[in-house]
Design an enzyme around this catalytic site. Structure first.
Site, PDB file in Angstrom:
ATOM      1  N   ASP A   1      11.489 -17.941 -31.813  1.00 15.91           N
ATOM      2  CA  ASP A   1      12.921 -17.729 -31.944  1.00 15.91           C
ATOM      3  C   ASP A   1      12.584 -16.483 -33.328  1.00 15.91           C
ATOM      4  O   ASP A   1      12.135 -17.309 -33.966  1.00 15.91           O
ATOM      5  CB  ASP A   1      12.976 -18.877 -32.811  1.00 15.91           C
TER       6      ASP A   1
ATOM      7  N   SER B   1      14.195 -22.681 -37.319  1.00 17.33           N
ATOM      8  CA  SER B   1      14.804 -21.327 -37.512  1.00 17.33           C
ATOM      9  C   SER B   1      15.652 -21.434 -38.093  1.00 17.33           C
ATOM     10  O   SER B   1      16.548 -22.980 -39.152  1.00 17.33           O
ATOM     11  CB  SER B   1      15.512 -20.896 -35.602  1.00 17.33           C
TER      12      SER B   1
ATOM     13  N   GLN C   1       9.631 -17.886 -35.655  1.00 17.40           N
ATOM     14  CA  GLN C   1       8.960 -19.396 -35.552  1.00 17.40           C
ATOM     15  C   GLN C   1       7.194 -18.685 -35.348  1.00 17.40           C
ATOM     16  O   GLN C   1       7.027 -17.667 -34.133  1.00 17.40           O
ATOM     17  CB  GLN C   1       9.566 -19.428 -34.130  1.00 17.40           C
TER      18      GLN C   1
ATOM     19  N   ARG D   1      20.168 -28.286 -36.418  1.00 18.20           N
ATOM     20  CA  ARG D   1      19.110 -27.435 -36.704  1.00 18.20           C
ATOM     21  C   ARG D   1      20.041 -26.300 -36.878  1.00 18.20           C
ATOM     22  O   ARG D   1      21.153 -26.153 -35.929  1.00 18.20           O
ATOM     23  CB  ARG D   1      18.261 -27.432 -36.083  1.00 18.20           C
TER      24      ARG D   1
ATOM     25  N   TRP E   1      10.938 -21.297 -22.677  1.00 19.59           N
ATOM     26  CA  TRP E   1       9.830 -23.139 -22.606  1.00 19.59           C
ATOM     27  C   TRP E   1       9.750 -23.037 -21.217  1.00 19.59           C
ATOM     28  O   TRP E   1      10.073 -22.810 -20.200  1.00 19.59           O
ATOM     29  CB  TRP E   1      10.608 -23.612 -22.941  1.00 19.59           C
TER      30      TRP E   1
ATOM     31  N   GLU F   1      21.534 -24.366 -29.392  1.00 15.86           N
ATOM     32  CA  GLU F   1      20.473 -23.791 -30.368  1.00 15.86           C
ATOM     33  C   GLU F   1      21.575 -23.241 -30.893  1.00 15.86           C
ATOM     34  O   GLU F   1      21.685 -22.205 -30.357  1.00 15.86           O
ATOM     35  CB  GLU F   1      19.358 -24.402 -30.188  1.00 15.86           C
TER      36      GLU F   1
END
Length: 483
Positions: free
Chosen positions: A43, A104, A59, A165, A304, A220
């Site tokens: 990210d 993040s 990240q 998050r 992913w 997210e």
């Protein structure tokens, strides 16, 4: 004991140095997209303009390209969003509240200080819940050295654990606002809104928007910004089920256009959820308002769930090209590659009319292609591995079905999207060693995807084009990934 501690510090420093200076193979390493100097990238974080430079954090696992590992914040800077310079690691997981991940977040400049907000992650073994996520703040006054705030965490979010998050912070009038991704009862995605007067003391204001049951279990990397008359809520939902040609990735990224009332904390959706990119490798977007007043977006160009062969080469993951965002009167986003990308273009390989069957080998496995063709006929472009003709990508426009298809012969198959050209078929294609970004028309539809062609890259027209322009990348100028 002092001697032992000193030895541990020395070993750790040497480990960091060796991890970030190990040679990376160049067969799949991007020539002009931002990628890590070594290790794993996912990210984008803290995307902003500060002290005459664009800053992009990300990240980062500095020790290995095989997995995401324990998240650090990598850091790169640029004066033009195209040529990047890597800086030292900005943040490491070295505090009790972020010891298993500096997750993040975002950046905001106030009074010539760059404030960075992020999620501190702590994993637990044999416990339910198995982790805790809190919000933390850090800052820098020189754009290089980042200091974590002594009073962290600034938001504990006890009632919102464990998936809580990815803070995005902005200022509206005299107040600061933060949105966070959250999973309600571990099965419903939503975005939470917080408010502050001073960036330190935050109050939960509202649930900005919640899934109606069809948009997954966790949202997210939320972002919200204004484009003309709309506020755009951009986020990456996890858990959306595939619907025909839509939502074929393991996780998606998209947006809802609407109206935001800061005073009440109410967001009124005025559109459905739109995927912002139709490709197989596009996730975790960040946007910023730059010095020219442009809304610029960048994303992680990977995914992913795939084990791409670049992992064995010492570097995994890269960023998309920066894109300027526009919006139609109907509330749909248009994406255009930023103008600065012209600065890195070099030799013109071919320009003019072109006939079916024309083959061009791209210098250094990279280049930009512009195609114009009649919109009333099918059109196809092959991107092929010179060392293995069966390893290829087919990009196809179906006139009757008004549909664009990208078919990677390996990995997870094809992606499709509806697209109706306006006036003519126009494609802008950026190829870079192990990635392709396709912009259809003026950017109404885009596809971002990774490709792994081991030999030279050959591009072949399967139909006539009345304009075909192929241009190499100028390798004599500093490009991304220089140190």
């Amino acid at each position: 004991m002092t001697e032992i501690i000193f030895k541990i510090i020395i070993i750790t420093l040497l480990f960091y140095k060796s991890a970030t200076t190990t040679a990376v193979k160049d067969r799949f390493y991007p020539r002009y997209h931002l990628a890590p100097p070594f290790g794993w990238m996912n990210d984008p974080n803290g995307f902003c303009y500060y002290q005459n430079e664009y800053h992009l954090f990300y990240q980062y696992n500095p020790f290995s390209s095989e997995s995401a590992g324990v998240a650090h914040w990598g850091h790169a800077v640029s004066t033009n969003l195209v040529t990047w310079k890597h800086l030292p690691i900005a943040m490491k997981p070295d505090q009790s509240y972020d010891k298993t991940g500096v997750f993040s977040g975002s950046g905001i400049v106030v009074n010539d200080i760059l404030y960075l907000f992020y999620t501190g992650n702590v994993n637990f073994e044999d416990q339910i819940p198995d982790r805790k996520q809190v919000q933390a703040m850090a800052y820098t006054t020189d754009g290089i050295n980042v200091i974590k705030y002594d009073g962290n965490p600034i938001i504990n979010g006890t009632k919102f654990q464990p998936d809580f998050r990815d803070p995005k912070v902005w200022k509206h009038h005299n107040d600061f606002y933060m949105i966070l991704g959250h999973s309600l009862n571990n099965n419903t995605g939503e975005v939470l809104l917080y408010e502050s007067k001073n960036l330190i003391d935050w109050k939960h204001k509202s649930v900005l928007l919640r899934s109606n049951g069809s948009l997954g279990y966790m949202w997210e990397c939320p972002d919200i910004f204004k484009l003309k008359d709309y506020y755009v809520l951009l986020f990456s939902p996890q858990g959306i089920q595939p619907q025909g040609d839509k939502y074929r990735n393991i996780y998606q990224t998209g947006y809802i256009s609407g109206y935001l009332d800061h005073k009440s904390g109410y967001f009124k959706p005025l559109s459905e959820f739109y995927q912002i990119d139709e490709g197989s490798d596009f996730y975790a977007t960040q946007t910023m308002l730059d010095k020219k007043g442009r809304r610029i977006m960048i994303a992680w160009m990977d995914t992913w769930g795939e084990e791409y062969p670049e992992r064995a080469d010492g570097s995994a993951g890269q960023m998309t090209l920066p894109r300027e965002l526009f919006i139609t009167p109907e509330g749909q986003i248009i994406q255009k590659p930023i103008d600065e990308l012209d600065e890195i273009l070099g030799e013109i390989i071919y320009s003019g009319k072109a006939q079916k069957g024309l083959n061009i080998t791209l210098p250094d496995k990279s280049g930009k292609i512009v195609i114009r063709a009649p919109k009333v006929a099918n059109f196809s472009l092959h991107v092929q591995d010179a060392s293995n003709s069966s390893n290829e990508v087919l990009i196809h426009y179906d006139y009757e079905k008004q549909r664009v298809t990208v078919n990677r012969q390996s990995y997870d198959g094809l992606r499709r999207a509806h697209w109706s050209p306006k006036g003519e078929l126009k494609w802008v294609v950026f190829i870079d060693a192990s990635s392709i970004e396709l912009f259809c028309g003026e950017g109404e539809v885009t596809f971002s995807f990774r490709v792994f062609l081991y030999g030279d890259i050959i591009v072949t027209l399967e139909n006539d084009a009345y304009h075909y322009h192929v241009q190499a990348i100028n390798r004599s100028i500093p490009l991304p990934n220089s140190t």
